[in-house]
Design an enzyme around this catalytic site. Sequence first.
Site, PDB file in Angstrom:
ATOM      1  N   ASP A  27       0.841  -1.194   0.000  1.00 40.85           N
ATOM      2  CA  ASP A  27       0.000   0.000   0.000  1.00 40.85           C
ATOM      3  C   ASP A  27       0.878   1.245   0.000  1.00 40.85           C
ATOM      4  OD1 ASP A  27      -2.120   1.727   0.156  1.00 40.85           O
ATOM      5  OD2 ASP A  27      -2.424   1.470   2.308  1.00 40.85           O
ATOM      6  N   ASP A 214      -1.712   4.820  -6.016  1.00 36.49           N
ATOM      7  CA  ASP A 214      -1.989   3.882  -4.931  1.00 36.49           C
ATOM      8  C   ASP A 214      -1.873   2.458  -5.456  1.00 36.49           C
ATOM      9  OD1 ASP A 214      -2.771   2.526  -2.708  1.00 36.49           O
ATOM     10  OD2 ASP A 214      -4.855   3.176  -2.735  1.00 36.49           O
TER      11      ASP A 214
END
Length: 342
Positions: A27, A214
């Site tokens: 992440d 992301d």
Amino acid sequence: MQVSVQIQENLSRNLSTKNSIAFFLIDTSSAVTWISNDKYVLANSSTGASTPDTFSVSYVSGSASGVVVKDTIVFSPELTVTKQSIGIANVTKAFEDVDGVLALGPQGLTRGTLTPDSNKTIPTVTDNLYAQGKIQSNSVSFYFEPAVNAPIIAGEILFGGVNASKSRHALTRWHIYSTPVTKTSPSSEFWGLDMAITYGSSTTITKKVAGIIDASTSLINLEAGAYKAYQQATGGARDSATGLLSITPEQYKGLKNVTLAIGGTELTLTPNAQIWPRELNTAIGGKEKAIYLVITDLKAGAGDGLAFVLGYPMLERFYTHLDSDKKRIGFAPTAFTYATTN
């Protein structure tokens, strides 16, 4: 020194602390690395130490909370980070398929996640690798091949530099198309950048706006106005089963390139880069032979200063370099930029 970590799991990496092997979600939009408490027991670690902190992190969908310890994380025999702050989660939501999160966002994202000192920040894995002299720059790079066989995905995370062999051309810092991190909040708190989007040769999807990268997002998300413009340009119809835009084979034949104007450079998402891998249609509840678009609407978190999220489909097509030292984001074409694997 720069060290790579090979990826062979679905957006995850097999890592270990001194007493556990775990599968971590990668992440780049958070900064607290954590592991589930059923995978880590402090008493079993000869290198672990407790801290007075607890943590709580919320995501677009999901959350995790627990205590914070410091311990060693072993990525590979060549890459070990010591005294790393790690959350040990005793409560999690929507993380059934992984054991934790390897968080590679900017350190500032840890502010507000800790108790009792909510203003405190903690160094990320990349920060500590650099501080401990394990890597030559405070940066991390990503290379992924398009996913066609779930759950296996091939790729690489490289800490401390770039990998020339993953580019279509000789790759050095000078050949990466680089742009500064945006100054527009809240995207500036993340790996954020400014970008304009064009469909075909002249259809404006959005003028220059700020958004983020992301790695844990499986699609490319646009705010409502840009999404509507893209839907109208492609003729896609929203599919009730998947929530994605669906197009016919005839529409796919007429699908045009999407151009991302970033920092004076234009990057191209080909028609094939805009569609979900057809071999994986049933994995998302879709029809086996249908054609779904990976560009969709940004439902959660959309607003001024956050108009798009460049998710995994972007990282499949472009080598991506996140440089904390210079506060810059770089992209380079790979052998899969123009691939037709989807």
